[in-house]
Design an enzyme around this catalytic site. Structure first.
Site, mmCIF file in Angstrom:
data_model
loop_
_atom_site.group_PDB
_atom_site.id
_atom_site.type_symbol
_atom_site.label_atom_id
_atom_site.label_comp_id
_atom_site.label_asym_id
_atom_site.label_seq_id
_atom_site.Cartn_x
_atom_site.Cartn_y
_atom_site.Cartn_z
ATOM 1 N N CYS A 47 0.825 -1.201 0.000
ATOM 2 C CA CYS A 47 0.000 0.000 0.000
ATOM 3 C C CYS A 47 0.867 1.261 0.000
ATOM 4 C CB CYS A 47 -0.869 0.007 1.242
ATOM 5 S SG CYS A 47 -1.896 -1.447 1.380
ATOM 6 N N ASN A 90 -1.930 2.450 5.964
ATOM 7 C CA ASN A 90 -1.049 1.307 5.667
ATOM 8 C C ASN A 90 -0.847 0.555 6.971
ATOM 9 O OD1 ASN A 90 -0.743 2.205 3.098
ATOM 10 N ND2 ASN A 90 1.425 2.751 3.279
ATOM 11 N N GLY A 91 -0.754 -0.767 6.875
ATOM 12 C CA GLY A 91 -0.543 -1.562 8.092
ATOM 13 C C GLY A 91 -1.755 -2.429 8.358
ATOM 14 N N GLU A 140 18.360 -17.447 -6.951
ATOM 15 C CA GLU A 140 17.990 -16.076 -7.307
ATOM 16 C C GLU A 140 17.577 -15.986 -8.787
ATOM 17 O OE1 GLU A 140 17.209 -13.507 -5.813
ATOM 18 O OE2 GLU A 140 17.549 -11.840 -7.170
ATOM 19 N N GLU A 180 9.118 -14.502 -10.732
ATOM 20 C CA GLU A 180 8.498 -13.232 -10.349
ATOM 21 C C GLU A 180 7.912 -12.489 -11.547
ATOM 22 O OE1 GLU A 180 10.735 -11.235 -6.573
ATOM 23 O OE2 GLU A 180 11.936 -11.444 -8.361
ATOM 24 N N LYS A 228 6.768 -4.501 -3.898
ATOM 25 C CA LYS A 228 8.193 -4.190 -3.763
ATOM 26 C C LYS A 228 8.650 -4.372 -2.323
ATOM 27 C CE LYS A 228 12.202 -2.792 -4.989
ATOM 28 N NZ LYS A 228 12.974 -3.919 -5.544
HETATM 29 C C1 G6P Z 1 9.482 -8.552 -1.602
HETATM 30 C C2 G6P Z 1 10.110 -8.127 -2.919
HETATM 31 C C3 G6P Z 1 11.417 -8.871 -3.148
HETATM 32 C C4 G6P Z 1 12.356 -8.661 -1.959
HETATM 33 C C5 G6P Z 1 11.701 -9.055 -0.642
HETATM 34 C C6 G6P Z 1 12.531 -8.614 0.557
HETATM 35 O O1 G6P Z 1 9.054 -9.867 -1.696
HETATM 36 O O2 G6P Z 1 9.207 -8.379 -3.986
HETATM 37 O O3 G6P Z 1 12.031 -8.390 -4.329
HETATM 38 O O4 G6P Z 1 13.518 -9.397 -2.152
HETATM 39 O O5 G6P Z 1 10.419 -8.421 -0.512
HETATM 40 O O6 G6P Z 1 12.589 -7.217 0.556
HETATM 41 P P1 G6P Z 1 13.655 -6.342 1.302
HETATM 42 O O7 G6P Z 1 13.276 -4.928 0.986
HETATM 43 O O8 G6P Z 1 13.534 -6.652 2.762
HETATM 44 O O9 G6P Z 1 15.001 -6.709 0.783
#
Ligand code: G6P
Length: 612
Positions: free
Chosen positions: A2, A103-104, A485, A492, A607
């Site tokens: 959000c 948000n939350g 990865e 994804e 994200k």
């Molecule tokens: C979400 C994103 C990933 C990311 C993960 C951890 O799932 O889509 O791309 O690797 O969160 O996010 P962070 O910001 O903690 O690295």
């Protein structure tokens, strides 16, 4: 996840809000909405729509927006209730006098809802947020700030909220606990958003709200206090480093592609000022006070989610190789619930691009509550994780907008390499060894550049494979996490099922799947286990599998065994993930484009996952 935008000032608020929402699109969302404080009528006008922000704009065009200089807006990623127009934010009270974006998660929303329904409140959505709007209404006696504070004291869970009221057309009230909010200040106007990228087009003067802060914004002023107290706090604005060009596509078709191509530069930014040739080591000022703790640690535990977890697996091998200190890597979501064993000598490292991932933040807090020293590897400066850790290393990769993480991953591996060398020099590494590692790290950005500009076979390989339904990614040692990865990138953004596996483990299961329809991407570099991986490739070929190898330039043998080969420059085995991941990022990107998919906003993904 959000996104929130709020505005109060002299401009047409709808334009500012819609522009802000568009800058938050990258976070992932399924519906959006705006509430305006209308100048002429004094009413609140709310329009909400499932789908894209374009659909919301079209709806406003149909409904003639009112003249307004203040309002709130939201992009929603559904948690409570399906993504539809009604569940979209903002949410209101019974009489359309109060409107809120949130948000939350309000964890005790069911009991609050029952209580308020008993008092005659009428609910229209299935969301937890609507309950908060009615709770504010319940406490409202002409003082909006007081009502917001009283409501928040009854709430369990997390929130970043912005509230407007038709009785108070000259103010926005915001509060934060667990969900980030940043306030921007300019002449005769104030902005608020969940993410600085929504406001940097207007100002670089920002204030990051802290947990339990309540902010009252008028166009020329801000009043800051705490939920539980009326005592005012001095607002401290800082200059933000982010620039507009960093969050725009700059001629690339997609943010993901731009970010893949930014890697030579972002890796240089991670290294800058940290390569100490004089002492053959890495200098990490952010954690210098915790160096001894790390060196004396009985165990280092690294915890993270998603791509950051993959980088952490490489970090483990790097630290163990150069220091001999045992390292464990745990998913943050598992770590926090399994009562982890933490001694006074355990150091926990949390890794996060955004610094806002809910599970990682909770793991950090769990580790702290058990007495561990907690360090962070974060990209976003000033993020919650960066603030709550005892000390940390910023990756300095710059804003990452594409949902599929690319440059943040390589920057995290680089940060781990620097940390491992810095610690290693006090443990297993000699000056000569340290210097040779530092010299090689310095060459890595140039080698990444070489791969990006190599006219290799990636395009033709993607043409051959983009319609396939399954892929296998194989690697060993330092490159096993790269296989994970690479597979994650493909899943994804192209929605193709892909599995990452340690190459030798393939014999214990995935080999049953191999046929000409399941491409196997094998990272087969000239390292200590090269011969073993060649045997794994032969096992696949013997079963009519189609093998794409990532190999080192000059490797002639591999050409005769694999169907297609992508060559990358040589480097030290432990740094090779930073190079071997580059073709895998490009393959995932190109296949998604060939399949006609929305690369930067893949379905269902966010994200930054700010809910558990
Ligand atoms: C979400 C994103 C990933 C990311 C993960 C951890 O799932 O889509 O791309 O690797 O969160 O996010 P962070 O910001 O903690 O690295």
């Amino acid at each position: 996840m959000c996104g929130i935008v709020g505005y109060i000032g002299v401009k047409d608020s709808l334009n500012v809000l819609i522009d802000g929402l568009k800058r938050l699109e990258y976070r992932g969302y399924d519906s959006s909405g705006v509430s305006l404080l209308c100048k002429e009528t004094g009413n609140i006008k709310t329009i909400k729509k499932a789908g894209k922000i374009k659909d919301l704009e079209d709806e406003f065009k149909k409904n003639k927006p009112c003249k307004s200089h203040a309002g709130i807006a939201h992009t929603r990623w559904a948690t409570h209730g399906e993504p539809n127009d009604v569940n979209a934010h903002p949410h209101g009270d019974c009489f359309n006098k109060i409107s809120i974006v949130h948000n939350g998660i309000i964890e005790n929303y069911r009991s609050l809802k029952n209580y308020l329904a008993g008092k005659g409140h009428k609910f229209v959505s299935e969301t937890d947020t609507e309950v908060l709007a009615h709770l504010i209404e319940h406490f409202y006696r002409k003082d909006l700030i007081d009502a917001v504070k009283k409501a928040l004291l009854r709430v369990e869970g997390t929130y970043g909220i912005v509230v407007i009221s038709s009785d108070h057309p000259d103010m926005l009230v915001a509060a934060r606990k667990g969900s980030p909010l940043v306030i921007g200040r300019s002449d005769n106007e104030m902005f608020i958003a969940s993410d600085a990228s929504a406001i940097i087009a207007h100002t670089n003067q920002v204030l990051y709200m802290q947990d339990e802060d309540v902010a009252v914004l008028t166009k020329n002023d801000i009043e800051l206090s705490k939920v539980e107290s009326a005592k005012s706090i001095d607002p401290e604005f800082v200059e933000i480093e982010m620039t507009l060009s960093q969050i725009e596509k700059g001629g690339y078709d997609h943010f993901m592609l731009k970010e893949i191509f930014e890697q030579p530069e972002s890796l240089r930014d991670t290294e800058v000022g940290r390569l100490d040739k004089e002492n053959g080591t890495a200098r990490l000022n952010g954690i210098k006070d915790y160096f001894k703790k790390l060196l004396d640690a009985d165990r280092i535990v690294i915890t993270a989610c998603g791509t950051s977890w993959h980088a952490s697996l490489i970090g483990k091998s790097l630290i163990e190789t150069y220091t001999g200190i045992p390292v464990e890597v745990d998913y943050a979501s598992e770590f926090r619930y399994r009562n982890p064993i933490i001694t006074e000598r355990t150091v926990v490292i949390v890794v996060s691009q955004s610094g806002e991932t809910a599970d990682t933040l909770a793991a950090l807090r769990e580790a702290k509550s058990k007495g561990a020293s907690v360090l962070g590897i974060c990209n976003v400066v000033g993020s919650s994780i960066a603030r709550e850790t005892d000390a940390g290393i910023y990756t300095h990769a710059g804003p990452e907008i594409g949902v599929a993480s690319t440059k943040a991953f390589t920057a995290q591996v680089m940060a781990f390499a620097l940390l491992a060398i810095g610690l290693g020099r006090k443990k297993l590494l000699s000056f000569e060894q340290g210097l040779s590692l530092i010299n090689e790290l310095e060459k890595i950005p140039g080698k990444v550049n070489e791969i990006l500009h190599d006219k290799n076979k990636i395009e033709s390989i993607c043409r051959k494979t983009y319609k396939k339904k399954n892929f296998l990614y194989l690697g060993r040692g330092f490159n096993f996490p790269v296989a994970l990865e690479g597979a994650l990138k493909l899943k994804e953004i192209s929605y193709i099922h892909a599995e990452g596996y340690p190459a030798a483990e393939m014999k214990h299961g995935p080999i049953a799947l191999i046929d000409e329809n399941m491409p196997a991407l094998v990272i087969a570099l000239k390292d200590s286990i090269y011969e073993k991986i060649i045997s794994n490739i032969k096992e696949i070929k013997a079963r009519k599998g189609y093998v794409i190898a990532i190999a080192n330039k000059g490797d002639k043998e591999i050409k005769d065994i694999a169907d297609d080969v992508i060559y990358i420059p040589e480097t030290k085995e432990e740094f090779s993930p930073i190079l071997s991941i580059i073709p895998l990022q490009l393959i995932a990107y190109k296949i998604a484009v060939m399949r006609g998919l929305d690369v930067d906003m893949p379905r269902n993904l966010a994200k930054s996952v700010t809910v558990e």
